[in-house]
Design an enzyme around this catalytic site. Structure first.
Site, short mmCIF file in Angstrom:
data_model
loop_
_atom_site.label_atom_id
_atom_site.label_comp_id
_atom_site.label_asym_id
_atom_site.label_seq_id
_atom_site.Cartn_x
_atom_site.Cartn_y
_atom_site.Cartn_z
N HIS A 131 8.97 12.87 25.82
CA HIS A 131 9.34 11.91 24.77
C HIS A 131 8.84 12.35 23.39
CE1 HIS A 131 9.26 7.89 22.72
NE2 HIS A 131 10.41 7.80 23.37
N GLU A 134 6.47 13.32 32.19
CA GLU A 134 6.77 11.91 32.46
C GLU A 134 7.03 11.79 33.95
OE1 GLU A 134 9.92 10.57 29.80
OE2 GLU A 134 9.01 11.68 28.15
N SER A 154 13.18 9.37 30.14
CA SER A 154 13.84 8.21 29.54
C SER A 154 15.33 8.38 29.35
CB SER A 154 13.20 7.88 28.20
OG SER A 154 13.21 9.00 27.36
N HIS A 167 8.80 4.49 32.35
CA HIS A 167 10.02 3.97 32.97
C HIS A 167 9.91 3.78 34.48
CE1 HIS A 167 12.29 4.15 29.24
NE2 HIS A 167 11.62 5.27 29.00
N LYS A 192 8.67 -2.29 28.78
CA LYS A 192 9.84 -1.91 29.57
C LYS A 192 9.85 -2.77 30.84
CE LYS A 192 9.66 2.51 27.22
NZ LYS A 192 10.38 2.08 26.02
N ASP A 241 3.19 10.20 31.66
CA ASP A 241 3.78 8.99 31.07
C ASP A 241 4.61 8.28 32.14
OD1 ASP A 241 5.54 7.21 29.78
OD2 ASP A 241 5.50 8.34 27.92
N ASN A 287 15.40 -1.98 28.38
CA ASN A 287 14.49 -1.43 29.40
C ASN A 287 13.78 -2.51 30.21
OD1 ASN A 287 14.93 1.29 28.39
ND2 ASN A 287 13.72 0.62 26.62
C1 PLP Z 1 8.83 7.97 28.10
C2 PLP Z 1 8.51 7.06 26.98
N1 PLP Z 1 7.25 6.97 26.56
C3 PLP Z 1 6.91 6.16 25.54
C4 PLP Z 1 7.84 5.40 24.90
C5 PLP Z 1 7.44 4.52 23.77
O1 PLP Z 1 7.11 3.27 24.24
P1 PLP Z 1 7.18 1.99 23.30
O2 PLP Z 1 8.61 1.57 23.31
O3 PLP Z 1 6.25 1.02 23.91
O4 PLP Z 1 6.75 2.45 21.94
C6 PLP Z 1 9.17 5.45 25.29
C7 PLP Z 1 10.17 4.61 24.59
O5 PLP Z 1 11.29 4.56 24.81
C8 PLP Z 1 9.52 6.30 26.36
O6 PLP Z 1 10.78 6.40 26.77
#
Ligand code: PLP
Length: 381
Positions: free
Chosen positions: A126, A170, A174, A202, A233, A199, A40
């Site tokens: 997520h 989001e 993801s 990405h 990421k 969120d 990422n």
């Molecule tokens: C949309 C989303 N939020 C949160 C996370 C978690 O983040 P971290 O990898 O910093 O734990 C991810 C991880 O892939 C994600 O895709």
């Protein structure tokens, strides 16, 4: 080891094995020269010389660890500078750095909604958000992916409860690389008065004039009540953050979130590299439209080669192949041809939507795209 436990574990692992869904760890080597379409680090900042130099300096100054939880001595001037920089950059008054995005989502959604509240969440949010919501005791309703008509209908249906309504989305999903219309979400929020948790994991770095993410890109900077983002990421570091307009959100996390209170804090080196990465992201403004254009180009080329990929311009392209064994066949062919790819299968994604999650990055060349397509064409479906 307790025999009954071992038998139980063996049975559930066997079930995964039987349906080609068993997960395995594969250690990456430092000299792996394959074209990376799996991680990422969309802007390649984890290896950016400015970012690396900031990390080296922080290691010399602060050592390798924060050595304690933040309320003891783990919280340093670097963490403070980082949370203030993140908040100011993204248009929020308050920020707090947490150890991971997973912990940040679990803390926000596990701690802020309470029994008597209602959480309306996109079907594909997520796992970390879902874990939080399920632990919170609030009632959960899920709306179909990116379907804001359905969300609006739910908002009309729900009687005034006395509790708080949360809407959880989001900005770039993801595993699908798509996202909702944030302008419409912002206007729904104004109309219905819910608390919007967004969120941006990405989207940061890839979207927005200054690189903050999709809110900026769609002209609704800071419209969400609470933003969760990650440092691991597009920012090429490690860790995460929560931004809010209300100081009470930050204070509640500091006081009540076990993920924050009871864990050794993010190492100062991660805060230093994230700070340097924010500077680099801002400087890359002129490149951002080109990154999005690259995504369109890859999607068009995949469609022309007979693969149904959705339109869009995010760094994530889902190449949906269906059953797990077909997905694994494609992944194996791509890996042996020099591509680092991940085969994403249920339960991470819905049944029969196994996919190669193509993760684009700054610096990918047209030659890589051609080579990638030629491998795909050679695999039987
Ligand atoms: C949309 C989303 N939020 C949160 C996370 C978690 O983040 P971290 O990898 O910093 O734990 C991810 C991880 O892939 C994600 O895709």
């Amino acid at each position: 080891m307790n025999d009954a436990l071992v038998q139980r574990l063996r049975k559930s692992l066997g079930e995964r094995e039987g349906s080609s869904l068993r997960r395995q760890l594969v250690a990456r080597t430092a000299d792996d020269a394959r074209v990376n379409l799996a991680d990422n680090d969309y802007l390649g900042l984890s290896r950016d010389p400015v970012v690396v130099a900031a990390g080296v300096e922080a290691l010399r100054t602060w050592g390798a660890s924060s050595s304690a939880s933040p309320l003891v001595t783990g919280y340093t001037e670097l963490h403070q500078r980082l949370e203030r920089t993140l908040a100011a950059w993204q248009g929020y008054a308050h920020g707090l750095v947490l150890n991971t995005g997973f912990a940040a989502n679990a803390a926000v959604l596990g701690g802020l909604p309470k029994e008597g509240d209602l959480v309306l969440a996109d079907r594909l949010v997520h796992a970390s958000m879902l874990e939080g919501i399920q632990a919170s005791g609030a009632r959960l309703r899920r709306f179909p992916h990116n379907d804001l008509d359905a969300l609006e209908l739910m908002l009309h249906e729900e009687p005034a409860l006395g509790g708080v309504i949360f809407v959880v989305t989001e900005s770039v999903y993801s595993m699908d690389g798509d996202g909702p219309d944030l302008r419409r979400l912002a206007s729904l929020r104004k109309r219905f008065g819910f608390c919007w948790v967004l969120d941006e994991a990405h989207a940061t770095g890839w979207y927005g004039e200054t690189g903050t993410g999709m809110q900026e890109h769609q002209g609704v900077l800071a419209a969400a009540d609470i933003v969760v983002g990650t440092l691991g990421k597009g920012l090429g570091s490690q860790g995460a953050y929560v931004l809010s307009h209300a100081s009470e959100v930050r204070d509640a996390l500091i006081n009540f979130a076990g993920e924050f209170v009871y864990s050794t804090y993010l190492a100062p080196v991660n805060a230093a590299t994230a700070l340097a990465a924010i500077g680099r992201v801002r400087e890359l403004a002129v490149e951002r439209p080109g990154l999005q254009a690259m995504s369109v180009e890859w999607r068009d080329a995949l469609c022309a080669a007979g693969f149904a990929v959705p339109t869009g311009d995010s760094p994530i392209i889902p190449l949906i192949l269906g059953d797990s064994d077909v997905t694994l066949r494609f992944a194996t062919a791509l890996r042996s041809a020099g591509f680092m790819v991940s085969a994403i299968r249920p339960p991470t994604v819905p049944v029969r939507t196994g996919r190669i999650r193509i993760s684009l990055r700054r610096g990918l060349t047209a030659t890589s795209l051609e080579a990638f397509l030629s491998v795909l064409k050679g695999v039987s479906r």
